[in-house]
Design a protein around this motif. Sequence first.
Motif, PDB file in Angstrom:
ATOM      1  N   GLN A 103       0.495  -1.010   0.121  1.00 31.79           N
ATOM      2  CA  GLN A 103       0.095   0.105  -0.340  1.00 31.79           C
ATOM      3  C   GLN A 103       0.948   1.367   0.083  1.00 31.79           C
ATOM      4  OE1 GLN A 103      -2.897   0.654  -0.511  1.00 31.79           O
ATOM      5  NE2 GLN A 103      -3.743   2.423   0.986  1.00 31.79           N
ATOM      6  N   LEU A 150       2.288   1.668  -3.340  1.00 29.15           N
ATOM      7  CA  LEU A 150       0.930   2.277  -4.442  1.00 29.15           C
ATOM      8  C   LEU A 150       0.305   3.375  -3.999  1.00 29.15           C
ATOM      9  CD1 LEU A 150      -1.138  -0.937  -4.717  1.00 29.15           C
ATOM     10  CD2 LEU A 150      -0.298  -0.239  -6.420  1.00 29.15           C
ATOM     11  N   GLN A 198       2.013   5.914  -5.861  1.00 29.71           N
ATOM     12  CA  GLN A 198       1.543   6.038  -7.633  1.00 29.71           C
ATOM     13  C   GLN A 198       0.012   6.316  -7.774  1.00 29.71           C
ATOM     14  OE1 GLN A 198       3.242   2.607 -10.010  1.00 29.71           O
ATOM     15  NE2 GLN A 198       3.832   2.237  -7.044  1.00 29.71           N
ATOM     16  N   TYR A 250      -2.184   4.926  -6.261  1.00 28.56           N
ATOM     17  CA  TYR A 250      -3.339   4.661  -6.084  1.00 28.56           C
ATOM     18  C   TYR A 250      -3.984   3.165  -5.004  1.00 28.56           C
ATOM     19  CZ  TYR A 250      -3.514   3.583 -11.048  1.00 28.56           C
ATOM     20  OH  TYR A 250      -2.953   3.818 -12.248  1.00 28.56           O
ATOM     21  N   VAL A 304      -6.800  -2.627  -7.467  1.00 30.73           N
ATOM     22  CA  VAL A 304      -6.531  -1.394  -7.127  1.00 30.73           C
ATOM     23  C   VAL A 304      -7.388  -0.239  -7.624  1.00 30.73           C
ATOM     24  CG1 VAL A 304      -3.839  -2.227  -7.583  1.00 30.73           C
ATOM     25  CG2 VAL A 304      -4.877  -1.393  -9.038  1.00 30.73           C
ATOM     26  N   LEU A 328       0.094  -3.700 -13.105  1.00 31.60           N
ATOM     27  CA  LEU A 328       0.733  -2.895 -11.408  1.00 31.60           C
ATOM     28  C   LEU A 328       0.445  -3.958 -10.118  1.00 31.60           C
ATOM     29  CD1 LEU A 328       1.252  -0.577  -9.618  1.00 31.60           C
ATOM     30  CD2 LEU A 328      -0.813  -0.026 -10.157  1.00 31.60           C
ATOM     31  N   LEU A 329      -0.868  -4.346 -10.377  1.00 32.03           N
ATOM     32  CA  LEU A 329      -1.092  -5.401  -9.075  1.00 32.03           C
ATOM     33  C   LEU A 329       0.121  -6.556  -9.256  1.00 32.03           C
ATOM     34  CD1 LEU A 329      -3.372  -5.848  -6.679  1.00 32.03           C
ATOM     35  CD2 LEU A 329      -5.107  -7.176  -8.689  1.00 32.03           C
ATOM     36  N   THR A 369       3.688  -5.159  -8.038  1.00 30.74           N
ATOM     37  CA  THR A 369       3.370  -4.688  -6.202  1.00 30.74           C
ATOM     38  C   THR A 369       3.130  -6.448  -5.680  1.00 30.74           C
ATOM     39  OG1 THR A 369       2.072  -3.057  -7.619  1.00 30.74           O
ATOM     40  CG2 THR A 369       2.069  -3.128  -4.909  1.00 30.74           C
TER      41      THR A 369
END
Length: 267
Positions: A90, A93, A96, A98, A162, A225-226, A229
């Motif tokens: 988290q 994100l 970024q 998100y 996300v 991305l998900l 990460t």
Amino acid sequence: MRRLATALSALTLTTVALLAGTATAPPAARAASEPKAPEEFVALRAVDPTIIQEMRYTTAHNFVGERIDGYRQPLCILTRPAARALHEAQRKLLRQGYSLKVYDCYRPQRAVDHFVRWAKDLGDERMKPEFYPHVDKSRLFADGYIAEKSGHSRGSTVDLTVVRLPAKKTRPYVPGETLVPCYAPQSERFPDNSADMGTGFDCFDTLSHTEDPRIRGTQRANRQLLKNTLADVGFVNLPEEWWHFTHKPELFPDTYFDFPVSVRSLT
């Protein structure tokens, strides 16, 4: 003497009721008899209150169409290492623009049993138009969509996505509303506030496979991305479900818990 006879009569009636199984324990006794979570489990909100929680199985907006057994409160419970890893993801994100959003975390065995009973009832297809439009319900076990055990019950598996910030509020699902296939364009599907992943959560379709070649452009970028990460903090994706991740190594790789999803379950 009359008081003694009355007391004996009441005692006899209570004994008969207990033997017949008609007497019920008071709520406090029932709560005390429920299994508790080991101390290694924690509420995600206590570790990271910024992660959005939309716990689908406490609502009727899921493939069964009703609240699932064992989900007493809309609460994400995980093993502590898994929760801390989500906190680290988290943090990355948020920088970024998100946020993570969880749909399901620890899942009690009684909930899995509920899924199994539902899957065997071939006449109940009320949610088919949204969650499994192309799948014959009789094939849910054979195709791997439903199983008698779930990694979620071990406490280190989570279903999540996300959300682009600032997050829009997802409207409540209204039972009986018109259902749209989970693989329809995002503008037509149920208005989830998550990034477009090409399908909705719990979509029983091969389009939900994380690396399905038909998923391209922004949808594919969002999935990556998900996945990337979470991989950086120790989560492994289930290839058949873009939303499904397990933190490794698991604290309880061989144990399937059945304590309810509630604050009371946490010791």
